[in-house]
Design an enzyme around this catalytic site. Structure first.
Site, PDB file in Angstrom:
ATOM      1  N   HIS A  56      13.179  14.255  42.911  1.00  0.00           N
ATOM      2  CA  HIS A  56      13.990  13.028  42.780  1.00  0.00           C
ATOM      3  C   HIS A  56      13.326  12.001  41.853  1.00  0.00           C
ATOM      4  CE1 HIS A  56      16.697  14.197  46.120  1.00  0.00           C
ATOM      5  NE2 HIS A  56      15.599  14.704  46.654  1.00  0.00           N
ATOM      6  N   ASN A 129      21.463  13.557  50.540  1.00  0.00           N
ATOM      7  CA  ASN A 129      21.858  14.155  49.267  1.00  0.00           C
ATOM      8  C   ASN A 129      23.365  14.071  49.116  1.00  0.00           C
ATOM      9  OD1 ASN A 129      19.290  15.025  48.269  1.00  0.00           O
ATOM     10  ND2 ASN A 129      19.343  16.788  49.644  1.00  0.00           N
ATOM     11  N   TYR A 339       7.265  12.545  53.635  1.00  0.00           N
ATOM     12  CA  TYR A 339       7.778  11.447  52.813  1.00  0.00           C
ATOM     13  C   TYR A 339       6.846  10.238  52.835  1.00  0.00           C
ATOM     14  CZ  TYR A 339      12.200  13.452  51.355  1.00  0.00           C
ATOM     15  OH  TYR A 339      13.147  14.218  50.734  1.00  0.00           O
TER      16      TYR A 339
END
Length: 504
Positions: A56, A129, A339
């Protein structure tokens, strides 16, 4: 001196006497080390590029407002949903997945759909997404996906062979691959695509009753997509077309909107669900779990500075608030650590102080975190001179037991369970998705697949044809024809797990 004067200063406030000419020993002599402004500038320049996101990397973002339009308090006591009409400030970031920072916006790829809500109970990040499923259901495969879709270690070029060798080695990937090869694999822009939380999450109410949920975000601008040929022409003229479309629309007052919906499944329904309800490669059928409207968000303000707000935006599914919770989805569980850890590497341990990441709904002045120090800690006075330990006699860092979550349902012993023994129904949903397409849309799936598999070895192509055929014979035949392979020469009865066993 005010910034509005436009007079140049160094980073620490001293005026700069000459912006263009370095200090030298004589008219034509070498540079002097005492030209401190030059040294300050070049050393800062050497460090101004931060690590890019592993996935991303190329993205666009905007600020906006979320408004509740329907009462869902029977499912959750999260304050963001407490009453119809309530508004919450938010930030959204859209992205391609595989490409680097300089990649073209129009690539056949998944799009990231990450949302940050600044609620009064803290930030809620929903990191999704533009597709409701993913390629696999165990996070141990994520590193390999990253490598397969990025650059080859020998050639430093994208490799369709690596990409498809990986995808076809996982029969459960066909659902996501089918979406990717369909029209929706090439959205016209970020404004013209739906978004999904993808994972199964959970909500709980004041009674401690938990339900499983999936989040859906439906664009109010309408779905619009490009063909491969249309996209190629646009990329030749504008590599930033999706970013430009979003930015210009907001600048012109044409604010994009998405409606939020949830699907709800009770714990009892989950126990009797024919498939694993936490399997990220599958959807919940809407006829069984209909969409329930929740609200709508509108993006109405572009960032003043891209680096400050978009590049430094940090999303992690661990940012969650009372009334909302996780699920046993293994992919979600794997992201809970990854993350935040990636953001600490990319932005530093105190990245929560960056304006776009601050818990604005709570207010920094109201924070009482136990964490201290670390590089660039400044925003909250580093908690001042109070005790930096617990327990203490000043009552600081006391827990808030009223926010305890209801028990999280689990069962079984800790073990590396082979999920394929639990569920090998890889092809039912891709087959249904294929049959929902119009005849023209099916032809485009065939063509897009052939384009994407250009240069891929025949054995990998055959693997994919076999999977498509198991989903629907017409799917397999169409892909085989587009690839120029005689399907009658393929052993279509090969066990569906054989490819995976060979792949291991």
């Amino acid at each position: 001196m005010s910034k509005q004067d436009g007079k140049l200063t160094g980073l620490f406030g001293a005026p700069v006497s000459d912006r263009e000419n370095s200090m030298t020993a004589g008219q034509r002599g070498p540079l002097l080390m005492q030209d401190v402004y030059y040294l300050e500038q070049i050393s800062h320049f050497d460090r101004e590029v931060i690590p890019e996101r592993r996935m991303h990397a190329k993205g666009s973002g905007a600020f906006g407002t979320f408004t509740v339009t329907n009462d869902i308090t029977q499912y959750t006591n999260a304050k963001i949903f407490s009453e119809v009409g309530k508004q919450t400030e938010m930030f959204a970031r859209f992205s391609t997945v595989s490409g680097e920072r300089g990649a073209a916006d129009l690539e056949r790829d998944i799009r990231g759909f990450a949302l940050k809500f600044y609620t009064e109970d803290g930030n809620w990040d929903l990191v999704g997404n533009n597709t409701p499923v993913f390629f696999f259901r165990d996070p141990k495969l994520f590193i390999s996906l990253n490598r397969a879709v990025k650059r080859d270690p020998r050639t430093n070029m994208r490799s369709a062979q690596n990409n498809w060798d990986f995808w076809t080695g996982l029969p459960e990937a066909l659902h996501q691959v089918t979406i990717l090869m369909s029209d929706r694999g090439m959205p016209k822009g970020f404004r013209n695509m739906h978004g999904f939380g993808s994972h199964t999450y959970s909500m709980y109410n004041d009674k401690g009753e938990r339900v499983w949920v999936k989040y859906h975000f439906r664009t109010q601008q309408g779905i619009e997509n490009y063909t491969d040929e249309e996209a190629a022409k646009i990329v030749g003229m504008d590599r930033d077309s999706s970013q430009r479309d979003l930015y210009n629309a907001i600048e012109n007052g044409d604010y994009p909107k998405w409606k939020m919906y949830i699907q709800v499944m009770t714990e009892e329904q989950a126990k009797n669900h024919p498939d694993n309800p936490f399997d990220l490669t599958k959807v919940w059928y809407k006829k069984d779990y209909p969409l329930i409207e929740v609200g709508e968000f509108e993006l109405n303000r572009n960032p003043e500075n891209y680096f400050l707000d978009v590049e430094q935006a940090a999303f992690t599914p661990t940012n969650i608030v009372p009334g909302l919770d996780y699920s046993p989805d293994k992919m979600l569980q794997g992201r809970l650590f990854s993350y935040g850890d990636a953001q600490r590497y990319r932005l530093g341990v105190n990245h929560w102080q960056i304006p776009v990441n601050q818990p604005k709904g709570v207010g920094v002045e109201n924070l009482c975190p136990f964490s201290r120090d670390g590089q660039m800690r400044f925003l909250d006075n580093n908690q001042g001179g109070g005790p930096h330990y617990y327990p203490n006699n000043q009552g600081i860092y006391e827990s808030q037991p009223e926010h305890k979550k209801p028990p999280f349902p689990t069962d079984g012993d800790g073990y590396e369970y082979n999920y394929r023994q639990d569920d090998d129904n890889y092809f039912e949903q891709p087959g249904k998705l294929f049959r929902l397409q119009s005849e023209d849309a099916k032809e485009r799936i065939f063509t897009n697949t052939a384009n994407a598999m250009d240069g891929v070895s025949k054995d990998v192509k055959v693997r994919h044809i076999r999977h498509c055929y198991k989903a629907d014979p017409e799917y397999g035949k169409g892909v085989a024809k587009a690839l120029g392979i005689d399907i009658n020469q393929i052993d279509l009865e090969t066990n569906q797990d054989e490819t995976y066993e060979n792949f291991k």
